[in-house]
Design an enzyme around this catalytic site. Structure first.
Site, PDB file in Angstrom:
ATOM      1  N   HIS A 155      38.960  43.741  53.642  1.00  0.00           N
ATOM      2  CA  HIS A 155      40.398  43.733  53.946  1.00  0.00           C
ATOM      3  C   HIS A 155      41.246  43.939  52.702  1.00  0.00           C
ATOM      4  O   HIS A 155      42.435  44.208  52.808  1.00  0.00           O
ATOM      5  CB  HIS A 155      40.780  42.406  54.613  1.00  0.00           C
ATOM      6  CG  HIS A 155      40.243  42.283  56.014  1.00  0.00           C
ATOM      7  ND1 HIS A 155      41.023  42.361  57.137  1.00  0.00           N
ATOM      8  CD2 HIS A 155      38.971  42.118  56.473  1.00  0.00           C
ATOM      9  CE1 HIS A 155      40.276  42.242  58.218  1.00  0.00           C
ATOM     10  NE2 HIS A 155      39.019  42.077  57.841  1.00  0.00           N
ATOM     11  N   ASP A 363      48.043  45.363  47.446  1.00  0.00           N
ATOM     12  CA  ASP A 363      47.701  44.737  48.727  1.00  0.00           C
ATOM     13  C   ASP A 363      46.759  45.665  49.484  1.00  0.00           C
ATOM     14  O   ASP A 363      46.939  46.892  49.430  1.00  0.00           O
ATOM     15  CB  ASP A 363      48.978  44.530  49.559  1.00  0.00           C
ATOM     16  CG  ASP A 363      48.927  43.257  50.387  1.00  0.00           C
ATOM     17  OD1 ASP A 363      47.818  42.800  50.721  1.00  0.00           O
ATOM     18  OD2 ASP A 363      50.000  42.721  50.707  1.00  0.00           O
TER      19      ASP A 363
HETATM   20  P1  ADP Z   1      47.664  38.617  53.789  1.00  0.00           P
HETATM   21  O1  ADP Z   1      46.552  38.864  54.765  1.00  0.00           O
HETATM   22  O2  ADP Z   1      47.349  38.930  52.350  1.00  0.00           O
HETATM   23  O3  ADP Z   1      48.271  37.260  53.907  1.00  0.00           O
HETATM   24  P2  ADP Z   1      49.264  40.426  55.453  1.00  0.00           P
HETATM   25  O4  ADP Z   1      50.677  40.898  55.248  1.00  0.00           O
HETATM   26  O5  ADP Z   1      48.309  41.493  55.791  1.00  0.00           O
HETATM   27  O6  ADP Z   1      48.857  39.624  54.148  1.00  0.00           O
HETATM   28  O7  ADP Z   1      49.225  39.386  56.647  1.00  0.00           O
HETATM   29  C1  ADP Z   1      50.030  38.280  56.656  1.00  0.00           C
HETATM   30  C2  ADP Z   1      50.147  37.730  58.082  1.00  0.00           C
HETATM   31  O8  ADP Z   1      50.512  36.362  57.981  1.00  0.00           O
HETATM   32  C3  ADP Z   1      51.223  38.417  58.896  1.00  0.00           C
HETATM   33  O9  ADP Z   1      50.862  38.430  60.263  1.00  0.00           O
HETATM   34  C4  ADP Z   1      52.440  37.527  58.680  1.00  0.00           C
HETATM   35  O10 ADP Z   1      53.356  37.508  59.753  1.00  0.00           O
HETATM   36  C5  ADP Z   1      51.812  36.166  58.507  1.00  0.00           C
HETATM   37  N1  ADP Z   1      52.574  35.385  57.528  1.00  0.00           N
HETATM   38  C6  ADP Z   1      52.825  35.676  56.255  1.00  0.00           C
HETATM   39  N2  ADP Z   1      53.598  34.726  55.693  1.00  0.00           N
HETATM   40  C7  ADP Z   1      53.836  33.823  56.634  1.00  0.00           C
HETATM   41  C8  ADP Z   1      54.585  32.622  56.675  1.00  0.00           C
HETATM   42  N3  ADP Z   1      55.267  32.183  55.639  1.00  0.00           N
HETATM   43  N4  ADP Z   1      54.581  31.929  57.835  1.00  0.00           N
HETATM   44  C9  ADP Z   1      53.908  32.392  58.903  1.00  0.00           C
HETATM   45  N5  ADP Z   1      53.205  33.540  58.932  1.00  0.00           N
HETATM   46  C10 ADP Z   1      53.169  34.247  57.814  1.00  0.00           C
END
Ligand code: ADP
Length: 491
Positions: A155, A363
């Site tokens: 990922h 990312d």
């Molecule tokens: P990573 O997998 O590195 O965290 P991604 O952007 O691919 O980054 O996925 C993040 C996921 O987590 C998304 O679905 C997003 O909505 C959720 N997310 C990120 N930050 C928060 C937060 N502060 N509270 C709730 N959900 C979050």
């Protein structure tokens, strides 16, 4: 029909979902159809690592989990996974910390996963392993005589050889990965980096740009970008727009524009640079003073890793700096929360935002960018500002693409988004929506699983009989020790 067995570091039970931040569980929702098995760590730490999985069934899906012993957890998770692999594969060599003891802990936890998973497997199961914590699991399963098709999806990004050579055990890690029949990446760039690293570190023969052979047969590679359920997220955002939380946020803005950032609190997400850029907006374009607020929701993450604690302190200071310099008695430019928020609430917040700021320094994909697009009202959409170093930017070129290290350029992009006319916003949004529709969570799963079913089987590893589970730990510990000694050739 073959059963799908998903393996990830952390199993996300349906009872724990909702406010958990992280892209993996979102991406896998589509794959988890009744009859599947999801195996991984329970999230619990115990006196020692479990040797047998506990199984619970929800909605026809079996969730099998093991607990990790405290020492294994520290070496595997905080140590090698998040102290070495995570920074290195995000190009942050300055944060890379290698300790051989952590590496050994990583290998032992992968062995423990294999030991607990193997007895649950059926001969025609398709095994789909996820992410950087489990790079060596396929090899451990093979060493137990498991001959099923095994897929591994990464990922996070993969780095070019010059970066990978910094890892003293790169060759052993790559060698272990070749036990998978199929290895998946988020972008073509990641696949290319992997192929080049492989060629520079271990003895394989590249057959073409997506397939290589080794002593046990072939391994295919595939690019299947992770996506979201676009229609589902759009409906969620539409519903959430009229809920009390969104209405409260709207009324608190008293007509001012909202910019939004939603991330895990991680040094890869570029949060200090984002806050600097937001401050720079008011210096370079003072007409926006008192007219826009940035809501940054940053869910705390990996709090037992030192670097994450240091980042939190740095961000606390930066928020103080920006707000101290620009706030007025009735306006705060930067609103900052360090907790997870329910996904449906976030969907409503995206919908009312004029600007989505997605500016990671690096990312694998970034699902927040895709969620922001899906949540917009197509007749009056907000503008996405997206880092060129997010995997998502490979196909979302109609966003305002920025270099997140260039604080002035990000400030100018925010300005441009705030003054962009409706005609241009609609045109950009409709192109972005078409792009995220072409790569959904469902297509990610289908493409990977179809390719895994078609991938050639590998020969049986020497010393193991076809399909027989052999838990001779003595020989396997030796195997681990032997692999630890493998080192990468000088670049
Ligand atoms: P990573 O997998 O590195 O965290 P991604 O952007 O691919 O980054 O996925 C993040 C996921 O987590 C998304 O679905 C997003 O909505 C959720 N997310 C990120 N930050 C928060 C937060 N502060 N509270 C709730 N959900 C979050």
């Amino acid at each position: 029909m073959s059963r799908l067995v998903i393996v990830s570091n952390r199993v996300s039970l349906p009872t724990e979902r909702g406010t958990k931040a992280g892209g993996l569980a979102v991406a896998l929702d589509e794959a988890m159809i009744p009859g599947s098995l999801w195996f991984g760590w329970s999230g619990r730490r115990a006196a020692s690592t479990s040797t047998r999985a506990k199984i619970v069934t929800h909605g026809g899906i079996d969730f099998a989990t093991i607990d990790l012993g405290e020492a294994d957890y520290t070496r595997f998770y905080a140590g090698f996974s998040n102290g070495a692999l995570w920074p290195l594969l995000h190009y942050r060599t300055g944060l890379f910390e290698f300790r051989r003891d952590d590496y050994n802990g990583y290998r032992s936890v992968n062995v423990a996963f294999a030991d607990a998973l193997a007895p649950l497997l059926r001969p025609d199961d398709l095994i789909w392993i996820h992410d950087y914590q489990l790079l060596t699991l396929a090899a451990e399963l093979r060493s137990l005589g498991i001959t099923n098709r095994i897929g591994l999806f990464l990922h996070i990004p993969f780095v070019p050889p010059a970066f990978l050579h910094i890892m003293p055990t790169a060759a052993a890690l790559l060698e272990a990965m070749t036990s998978a029949n199929l290895i998946g990446f988020q972008t073509e760039g990641d696949r290319l980096n992997f192929m080049e690293s492989l060629n520079s570190c271990i003895n394989v023969t590249q057959i073409n740009d997506r397939c290589f052979s080794h002593s046990c047969g072939q391994t295919e590679t595939i690019v299947t970008p992770v996506g979201i359920d676009v229609d589902g997220f759009t409906s969620m955002a539409q519903r959430a727009a009229n809920r009390p939380d969104t209405l409260r946020l709207t009324s608190s803005l008293v007509g001012r524009a909202l910019a939004i950032g939603v991330d895990r609190l991680d040094y890869t997400k570029g949060l200090p640079q984002r806050f600097d850029a937001f401050g720079q907006l008011f210096r370079r374009h003072p007409e926006h003073l008192r007219r826009v607020s940035l809501l940054q929701i940053a869910a705390r993450s990996r709090e037992d890793v030192d670097r994450y604690q240091a980042l939190r302190r740095e961000l606390d200071r930066k928020v103080g700096d920006v707000n101290g310099e620009f706030s007025d008695f009735d306006w705060t430019p930067l609103r900052y929360m360090t907790r997870a928020v329910n996904r449906s609430t976030i969907a409503g917040f995206y919908r009312i935002a004029k600007i989505g700021l997605v500016t990671p320094l690096r990312d694998g994909m970034n699902l927040v960018a895709k969620e922001f697009i899906a949540a917009q009202n197509p007749e009056d959409p907000g503008v996405l500002i997206l880092s060129r170093f997010a995997g998502a930017s490979e196909r979302l070129e109609d966003a305002l693409i920025v270099n997140p290290f260039d604080v002035d350029a990000v400030a100018d992009a925010i300005h441009r988004g705030l003054i962009m006319d409706k005609f241009e916003r609609i045109a950009r949004h409709s192109a972005l929506l078409a792009a995220i529709r072409s790569q959904t969570a469902a297509s990610f799963c289908t493409q990977f699983i179809d390719a895994l079913k078609a991938a050639p089987l590998q020969a049986i590893r020497p010393g193991h009989r076809n399909g027989h589970y052999n838990s001779s730990k003595k020989s396997r510990r030796f195997l681990v020790r032997e692999r630890n000694d493998a080192s990468v050739p000088s670049p």
